[in-house]
Design a protein around this motif. Structure first.
Motif: not given
Length: 361
Positions: A58-62, A80-87, A113-120
């Motif tokens: 997530a980002i909080t913008a000043g 990262v193995s998969s992600a969503w809402n992000v290039d 909250e701008v994106f999420g991902f699955i990681g190993s």
């Protein structure tokens, strides 16, 4: 800032088939990392399991942000193995992710909250976190060159178009028309695909593939029990199944275990027909109709049960990949009745499917 729009094309691996954590619905707390320009980044571990984890960012913008790019250095062995809402892309331990258009803006003082991902690997917080090139407070540049981790060779693409079946209820067809947006994304990226199904419904843009199995008002439990789904799969056996099919079951207060038993039968039937089939199963969009006060929580409870189910049925040959269609979907903006997506909703649903498909095509 110019944001990067090219995503890597990845082969399916066992890690890529890992399910999204139930924490996609309830965000755990995490210590914030502050950027130099009054910006704050929250890197949150929402769920962990043996050898892997789910994280949300997530980002909080000043000051207001219109387009963001986040970069960091992972600990060695984390990927990262998969992600969503992000290039996104990763080379060795270096990760970079940027917005996908609709989530580019963060207003002054807003936390998004701008994106999420699955990681190993380890879920330890990465180092050298930057936002739009600004190094976050307390972060330091790496003192050594990152070590490239071994990558898995991509699998050979199948010959001819990839058969994709959108399977579901009215959110997939009659009136659901995110399929046109998804077709446009796939066609624009140069993928050769063929949407398959016994139904045909034209969606914008003109010329998009109209075939699908989106049956308005249907319950997945009934459709499996009466043999409809088996018939549809037999008639048009897909290489990739897009499964967003449980909204009416949730509305009808059927327990998650009963719905997931129907999902299991679908996967087994499809594997009998195509042992190499890939199943992308959605955590369904929020359900907030005016005449069903319990529906929102039922949808949350069902979505929370999907990752463990997917982890138990996925295989290396026939992966079952969870696609988070719930996070970031706002029924007040993205539906016209609290249930069925509008044009804004079509764009978000298509973008999430496209991100997952890029990892398997």
């Amino acid at each position: 800032m110019q944001t990067r729009r090219n995503r890597p094309r990845l082969a399916v691996t066992a890690a890529a088939a890992a399910a999204l954590g139930a924490g996609a619905l309830t965000i755990a707390s995490a210590a914030p990392v502050h950027a130099e320009a009054g910006c704050q980044v929250d890197y949150t571990i929402a769920s962990e399991w043996g050898g892997g984890f789910q994280a949300n960012v997530a980002i909080t913008a000043g000051e207001a942000i219109d387009g963001w790019e986040i970069a960091w250095e992972f600990p060695a062995g984390t990927a990262v193995s998969s992600a969503w809402n992000v290039d996104w892309s990763q080379t060795g331990t270096a990760f970079t992710g940027s917005d996908v258009g609709w989530n580019a803006a963060v207003e002054s003082g807003q936390t998004r909250e701008v994106f999420g991902f699955i990681g190993s690997g380890t879920g330890a917080e990465p180092a050298s976190i930057t936002v739009n090139g600004d190094l976050c407070d307390g972060q330091a540049e790496p003192t050594e060159e990152p070590t490239d981790e071994p990558t898995e060779e991509p699998t050979d693409p199948p010959a001819g178009p990839v058969a994709i079946m959108p399977l579901g209820d009215s959110i997939t067809g009659s009136p659901g028309c995110w399929r046109g947006n998804l077709w446009e994304l796939l066609d624009g990226a140069g993928y050769e695909v063929d949407f398959v199904g016994s139904l045909s419904q034209a969606c914008n843009p003109a010329g998009s593939d109209p075939d699908h199995e989106g049956h308005g008002g249907y319950l997945v439990t009934q459709s499996v029990a009466n043999g409809d789904v088996h018939s549809w799969l037999t008639q048009n056996t897909p290489d990739v199944l897009l499964l967003h099919f449980a909204t009416n079951d949730v509305w009808s207060s059927l327990p998650p275990s009963q719905i997931l038993a129907a999902f299991t039968q679908i996967v087994e039937d499809l594997r009998d027909l195509n042992p190499d089939a890939i199943v992308l199963v959605a955590q369904i969009i929020p359900l907030e109709p005016e005449n069903c006060g319990d529906c929102p929580q039922r949808a949350i409870d069902f979505n929370a049960a999907i990752p463990a189910w997917a982890a138990g049925i996925t295989t290396a040959q026939s992966p079952v990949v969870v696609v988070d269609q719930w996070t970031g979907f706002d029924p007040a903006v993205d539906t016209y009745d609290g249930v069925h997506p509008d044009e804004d909703g079509y764009v978000k649903i298509a973008a999430n499917w496209f991100a997952a498909l890029e990892d398997v095509l």
